[in-house]
Design an enzyme around this catalytic site. Structure first.
Site, short mmCIF file in Angstrom:
data_model
loop_
_atom_site.label_atom_id
_atom_site.label_comp_id
_atom_site.label_asym_id
_atom_site.label_seq_id
_atom_site.Cartn_x
_atom_site.Cartn_y
_atom_site.Cartn_z
N ASN A 39 -3.82 -5.88 -7.45
CA ASN A 39 -2.88 -4.88 -6.95
C ASN A 39 -1.74 -5.61 -6.27
O ASN A 39 -1.90 -6.71 -5.77
CB ASN A 39 -3.63 -3.95 -5.96
N GLY A 40 -0.56 -4.98 -6.28
CA GLY A 40 0.57 -5.54 -5.55
C GLY A 40 1.73 -5.94 -6.45
O GLY A 40 1.59 -6.87 -7.25
N GLY A 41 2.84 -5.23 -6.33
CA GLY A 41 4.06 -5.62 -7.03
C GLY A 41 4.04 -5.44 -8.53
O GLY A 41 4.90 -5.98 -9.23
N PRO A 54 -4.65 4.08 -3.57
CA PRO A 54 -4.63 5.04 -2.44
C PRO A 54 -3.35 4.82 -1.65
O PRO A 54 -3.06 3.70 -1.22
CB PRO A 54 -5.87 4.65 -1.63
N MET A 55 -2.57 5.88 -1.47
CA MET A 55 -1.29 5.76 -0.76
C MET A 55 -1.16 6.91 0.24
O MET A 55 -1.18 8.08 -0.14
CB MET A 55 -0.12 5.77 -1.75
N MET A 56 -1.06 6.55 1.52
CA MET A 56 -1.00 7.55 2.57
C MET A 56 0.18 8.48 2.38
O MET A 56 1.29 8.04 2.07
CB MET A 56 -0.91 6.87 3.94
N CYS A 95 -5.06 -2.13 4.84
CA CYS A 95 -3.94 -1.39 5.42
C CYS A 95 -3.45 -2.09 6.69
O CYS A 95 -4.24 -2.39 7.59
CB CYS A 95 -4.35 0.05 5.74
N GLY A 151 0.57 1.10 -7.77
CA GLY A 151 0.87 1.90 -6.60
C GLY A 151 2.16 2.66 -6.76
O GLY A 151 2.23 3.67 -7.45
N HIS A 153 -5.23 -6.76 -3.14
CA HIS A 153 -3.76 -6.74 -3.01
C HIS A 153 -3.34 -8.18 -2.77
O HIS A 153 -3.68 -8.77 -1.74
CB HIS A 153 -3.36 -5.85 -1.84
#
Length: 341
Positions: A207-209, A13-15, A96, A234, A167
């Protein structure tokens, strides 16, 4: 169809990015990956334009709704509404780091309140029949991540939550911007693997990188005796969406050909046409396609045409055709040059 669950590869999910048009586009590249909405706050759902916030096209399935909030009653009602819209999963944002999220007592700051997170998750789980899941950080600020991550996970597991997307960074709420929090705090993949090793009954996704499918496959490898259950991509999936065209074959083991950029656009065209007929501006949809031709001849022209021409009033599919044509022309020139050489 392979037996791997949708969580094996998901798009974060990315704003401002993973809106309904983005998700429909990503679905043109992969039929199996789990897609997530942008975070939607529970109060917005309860008091706002629900159709605008939650409406989506059936083509997007499987798709998860990510909620933001810290009031169990509000979250339960928002989850019920989301499930009624047909979402396949309800996810709570516990990661977030934005200022707005902190002032509202939700997002990453909830890592300091594992019992409240568990109370929220118990309310969501009671309210819906679809899976209720958590996306979290490993901790915030001066917390010991080996303590904060396990406290949050264990509190939620105690009320029946079994799936966690982690994350693998701290969120430094004091002194870093939300953008810096996506890159500056160091990654701790080993801690996430430890979580899976010590809580093997739980579904643990990382998640992350993670910038490539090679890296995703490495996280799913059990060479050290621990296999994570899933990987969430992401920015890599957004900026270079073409990699999603390999996901069904490489990550889910489907006996299918990869979906190339041209085929993805062909698949996306019916959605584009339907939304254009409803009055949606082309730019709202074309912006998610800008990275599709990454690394190909004509990629710059593709981006320029979509960026400049999609904002013109009345712009339609002919703009997409011109952008695609620029790539095909550039590839034809390259091929002729190769033959001449």
């Amino acid at each position: 169809m392979s037996s791997f669950p949708a969580h094996r590869l998901s798009v974060a999910p990315m704003m401002d990015w993973t809106d309904r048009h983005c998700r429909a586009f990503h679905r043109a590249l992969t039929t199996r990956a789990l897609l997530y909405t942008e975070m939607v706050t529970a109060p917005a759902i309860l008091h706002g334009d629900v159709e605008r916030l939650l409406g989506f096209d059936p083509v997007e399935h499987p798709v998860a709704l990510q909620l933001g909030g810290s009031d169990p009653v509000q979250l339960a009602e928002a989850a019920r509404i989301g499930a009624g819209y047909g979402y396949d999963e309800i996810n709570l944002n516990v990661g977030c780091p934005s200022d707005r999220v902190q002032s509202g007592r939700f997002g990453a700051c909830l890592m300091r309140e594992p019992s409240l997170v568990a109370e929220c998750m118990a309310a969501i789980r009671e309210a819906v029949e679809v899976p209720a899941t958590v996306k979290c950080r490993i901790g915030v600020d001066d917390q010991d991540p080996a303590v904060s991550l396990f406290e949050t996970v264990d509190a939620c597991a105690a009320v029946g939550i079994t799936t966690f997307i982690v994350h693998a960074r701290m969120a430094w709420l004091k002194g870093l911007s939300p953008k810096e929090n996506r890159d500056v705090p160091p990654l701790d993949y080993d801690l996430v693997r430890r979580l899976k090793r010590e809580r093997p009954a739980l579904t643990v996704c990382i998640n992350g990188g993670i910038a490539s499918l090679d890296a995703a496959e490495a996280h799913l490898d059990d060479s050290d005796g621990v296999a994570l259950d899933g990987v969430m991509l992401g920015r890599a999936a957004y900026h270079e969406p073409g990699i999603l065209g390999q996901v069904d074959r490489r990550l889910f083991g489907e006996p299918v050909a990869d979906v190339d950029a041209f085929a993805a656009i062909d698949r996306y065209r019916p959605y584009l046409a339907a939304r254009l007929a409803e009055g949606v501006h082309l730019q709202a949809m074309a912006r998610h396609m800008l990275g599709l031709m990454h690394g190909r001849p004509g990629a710059r022209a593709f981006r320029r045409i979509l960026t400049v021409e999609s904002i013109v009033p009345g712009a339609g599919l002919e703009v997409v055709d011109r952008a695609v044509g620029a790539v095909r022309e550039a590839e034809a020139r390259r091929d002729r040059a190769d033959e001449a050489a």
